[in-house]
Design a protein around this motif. Sequence first.
Motif, mmCIF file in Angstrom:
data_model
loop_
_atom_site.group_PDB
_atom_site.id
_atom_site.type_symbol
_atom_site.label_atom_id
_atom_site.label_comp_id
_atom_site.label_asym_id
_atom_site.label_seq_id
_atom_site.Cartn_x
_atom_site.Cartn_y
_atom_site.Cartn_z
ATOM 1 N N ALA A 1 0.842 -1.193 0.000
ATOM 2 C CA ALA A 1 0.000 0.000 0.000
ATOM 3 C C ALA A 1 0.875 1.240 0.000
ATOM 4 O O ALA A 1 1.824 1.348 0.794
ATOM 5 C CB ALA A 1 -0.910 -0.002 1.226
ATOM 6 N N ALA A 2 0.567 2.171 -0.902
ATOM 7 C CA ALA A 2 1.275 3.445 -0.958
ATOM 8 C C ALA A 2 0.609 4.399 0.024
ATOM 9 O O ALA A 2 -0.536 4.812 -0.177
ATOM 10 C CB ALA A 2 1.242 4.015 -2.371
ATOM 11 N N ASP B 1 4.707 8.873 3.984
ATOM 12 C CA ASP B 1 5.919 8.700 3.171
ATOM 13 C C ASP B 1 6.455 7.280 3.305
ATOM 14 O O ASP B 1 7.637 7.044 3.590
ATOM 15 C CB ASP B 1 7.012 9.697 3.593
ATOM 16 C CG ASP B 1 6.589 11.135 3.365
ATOM 17 O OD1 ASP B 1 5.999 11.412 2.295
ATOM 18 O OD2 ASP B 1 6.787 11.961 4.260
ATOM 19 N N ALA B 2 5.569 6.302 3.065
ATOM 20 C CA ALA B 2 5.971 4.914 3.253
ATOM 21 C C ALA B 2 5.177 3.997 2.340
ATOM 22 O O ALA B 2 4.101 4.343 1.844
ATOM 23 C CB ALA B 2 5.768 4.489 4.711
ATOM 24 N N ILE B 3 5.770 2.837 2.114
ATOM 25 C CA ILE B 3 5.063 1.727 1.467
ATOM 26 C C ILE B 3 4.883 0.662 2.540
ATOM 27 O O ILE B 3 5.862 0.219 3.164
ATOM 28 C CB ILE B 3 5.851 1.181 0.272
ATOM 29 C CG1 ILE B 3 5.947 2.254 -0.823
ATOM 30 C CG2 ILE B 3 5.172 -0.079 -0.277
ATOM 31 C CD1 ILE B 3 6.818 1.858 -1.996
ATOM 32 N N PRO C 1 4.642 8.559 -1.727
ATOM 33 C CA PRO C 1 4.242 7.613 -2.783
ATOM 34 C C PRO C 1 2.722 7.571 -2.953
ATOM 35 O O PRO C 1 1.969 7.608 -1.979
ATOM 36 C CB PRO C 1 4.786 6.276 -2.266
ATOM 37 C CG PRO C 1 4.850 6.439 -0.778
ATOM 38 C CD PRO C 1 5.205 7.872 -0.540
ATOM 39 N N GLN C 2 2.273 7.453 -4.203
ATOM 40 C CA GLN C 2 0.839 7.471 -4.509
ATOM 41 C C GLN C 2 0.368 6.217 -5.250
ATOM 42 O O GLN C 2 -0.707 5.709 -4.973
ATOM 43 C CB GLN C 2 0.510 8.700 -5.379
ATOM 44 C CG GLN C 2 0.895 10.026 -4.768
ATOM 45 C CD GLN C 2 0.033 10.383 -3.569
ATOM 46 O OE1 GLN C 2 -1.195 10.318 -3.650
ATOM 47 N NE2 GLN C 2 0.674 10.710 -2.457
ATOM 48 N N TYR C 3 1.139 5.730 -6.202
ATOM 49 C CA TYR C 3 0.713 4.633 -7.079
ATOM 50 C C TYR C 3 1.790 3.561 -7.127
ATOM 51 O O TYR C 3 2.981 3.859 -7.058
ATOM 52 C CB TYR C 3 0.432 5.163 -8.494
ATOM 53 C CG TYR C 3 -0.467 6.363 -8.507
ATOM 54 C CD1 TYR C 3 -1.836 6.208 -8.372
ATOM 55 C CD2 TYR C 3 0.063 7.648 -8.644
ATOM 56 C CE1 TYR C 3 -2.662 7.306 -8.361
ATOM 57 C CE2 TYR C 3 -0.762 8.753 -8.638
ATOM 58 C CZ TYR C 3 -2.123 8.583 -8.484
ATOM 59 O OH TYR C 3 -2.952 9.673 -8.476
ATOM 60 N N LEU C 4 1.346 2.295 -7.301
ATOM 61 C CA LEU C 4 2.271 1.174 -7.251
ATOM 62 C C LEU C 4 2.111 0.262 -8.458
ATOM 63 O O LEU C 4 1.015 0.141 -9.020
ATOM 64 C CB LEU C 4 2.031 0.343 -5.973
ATOM 65 C CG LEU C 4 2.216 1.043 -4.624
ATOM 66 C CD1 LEU C 4 1.848 0.091 -3.494
ATOM 67 C CD2 LEU C 4 3.644 1.562 -4.461
ATOM 68 N N TYR D 1 7.983 0.368 4.947
ATOM 69 C CA TYR D 1 9.233 0.782 4.304
ATOM 70 C C TYR D 1 9.182 2.276 4.044
ATOM 71 O O TYR D 1 8.322 2.771 3.296
ATOM 72 C CB TYR D 1 9.442 0.025 2.995
ATOM 73 C CG TYR D 1 9.391 -1.483 3.160
ATOM 74 C CD1 TYR D 1 10.490 -2.177 3.644
ATOM 75 C CD2 TYR D 1 8.244 -2.203 2.826
ATOM 76 C CE1 TYR D 1 10.453 -3.559 3.792
ATOM 77 C CE2 TYR D 1 8.191 -3.580 2.966
ATOM 78 C CZ TYR D 1 9.290 -4.254 3.454
ATOM 79 O OH TYR D 1 9.244 -5.614 3.608
ATOM 80 N N SER D 2 10.108 3.011 4.625
ATOM 81 C CA SER D 2 10.144 4.459 4.460
ATOM 82 C C SER D 2 10.648 4.835 3.070
ATOM 83 O O SER D 2 11.564 4.210 2.531
ATOM 84 C CB SER D 2 11.059 5.083 5.520
ATOM 85 O OG SER D 2 11.199 6.475 5.298
#
Length: 658
Positions: A97-98, A103-105, A126-129, A119-120
């Motif tokens: 998940a973004a 500011d992490a996944i 982050p917005q899209y994966l 994960y920083s």
Amino acid sequence: MRRRTLPAATALAVLFSSVALVAAGTGSAAADSSASLPLKSTGDMVVDGVHQRVFISDPTAGQVVVTDYAGTVVGTVGSLPGVLGLELSPDSGTVYAAVGDADAIVAIDTATATEAHRYSTGTADPQYLAETGGKIWFGYGGAAQGNIGSLDLTGSDPVVALGQAPTNAWYSAPMLDASAGAPGTLVAGAPGQSPVVLAVYDVSSGTPSQTAYAFDPGATGGGNLTDLAVTPDGQDVVTASGAPYYQAVYKLTDLSKDGKYVTNPYPNAVDIAPNGDVAAGTSSTDEPDVHLFKPGTSIPLKDFTFGTDQLTARGLAWAPDSSKLFAVSRGGSDAYALHVYDDPTKVATTLTVDAPATAPRAKALTLTGKLASSAAFPAGTQVSVTRTDDESPAGKALGTATVAADGSYTFTDTPPAGGKVTYTATYAGDADHAGATAADSVTVAKTASTLTLNHNLKVYGYNSSVTFTAHLGTTYKNRTVEIWADPYGSDKPNALVKKGTVDSHGNLTAALRLTRDTKVSAKFTGDTRYAAKTTTNTVYTKVAVSTSLSGAYKTATAWNQRYYYFRQSKDPVHNTTMTMYRGRKYQLQVQRFYDGAWHTTHTEYFALDTYGKDSVTLDGTPPVGPRFRIRSSYIDTTSGDNVNTTTYGAWKYFVFTK
């Protein structure tokens, strides 16, 4: 593999005033099921086929809501502020998940629906994966800061790399997607931008290398990109933009036009099943919301509508086996719902099966039926037939019947068991047709059973012990017989005398002591092939009666009988003892011998006492010389009951002298 995205624009009707022609479909339909969702917004959706779960991001509430395939919420992952894009790992073990505002996944364990790792990404937002080339790629950045980064989890430590796209390539975080059909190829698009901007990158080396770029690809003049999806074969990307009013298709090689899926205002979602079927969504109020296409066709195979509710942006996702389509709608008061469509692209199929109402056992019967659909069936299409009966309660597969060109079929079966027999015909479906099932029942006559019982209508003395024999003829498996005795009279219930398996000759015997008339029954409950049978006989039982004369001055043999001699002045007393029954009376009969024969001179009924006894005195002045005889009898029914058969007592002979 499907990768979800999130554009920023909303007011589609303001941005685009032109009206596109809506393609005609096969009519709108409703979902197979739907369930409300505890959401404040939607961002992205992915489907885990291994655990059969649906993951939906909610940026406003900062959560990922997890449901099962029926839409029932099974978990919620919180503390995810601004969570947007979602990506399912190839092994279905993790949903990434973004989480922009953190500011992490975040890695979510799909089995437990809980956060496993975070994960920083520094300050990348982050917005899209998308996952391809062994890395998780993410579009990040706010206004005038858009770029692409990557998360590499293949080593012992996670590695985050930023600034992977050419400088100033993206104004804001680009939406991303990739496909297993084109490993190492990453597709990016500018969300909410007009006209649409797309780019294709080769990331197989670990660093993105742009291979195609298009500003207003195909020169459609469209814009406000909301969603995109790469085809499973890795050849094309399909986009959903506020305009034009279709989901455009572009080749990945050069982003040139490669077709379109015609829908209606305003395209806001697209997802492609692993088999290539396309689900295209639109944010429409009075028109269909979900449109289904076969690959490469421009006219929808089916349309689905939510009524006054609307499809949310990026609100479509296929199950990994293409068997289900999930759609999220938003209604009044921000009420969200998950709609589930089973085999959505398949044409509805109807199936019938007709069996005769009745049929004999062990004789062939014929089933008929018809398979019908709006789409033609291929030659050789078959339906399978199952028989359910007492011998096969779980059902027994009988085989298949081939469907004729007109959809009709026949099937012949010989039912081994009697009773209710149900035939179920099943069409499994194919790539174009939904499956169907039909059933019909037939009453199959069982073979008549032979069951006999001896001693019918015979008469026995009181308290006789009689052995009854029941004989059972041929049966299938059940060889058990019951012998019941139901004595006359309401105070004696029908009772089981003996139950057992007949011997090798088919016989079962039971001894019964008789004190009343009795209905004796032999019962066979039947089995799957032979009918139940009950044989009832009636045996009659006499009463016990004894009499005596008192007052005689002597006895002597005369006229071949024993005579009692009474003085004319002595009144004889006749004593009777008889089997007792409530309300019972006995018949007293007196006869005189004259003209060479016995003639009745008096008959009268007298009640017995509680012990079954009574005495009658013959008073008066009798004639001297004539011969007399007297007896007590039980007369069926006339004596006040019918529980025994008529029983005549012995005659007592007497004569009067001076």
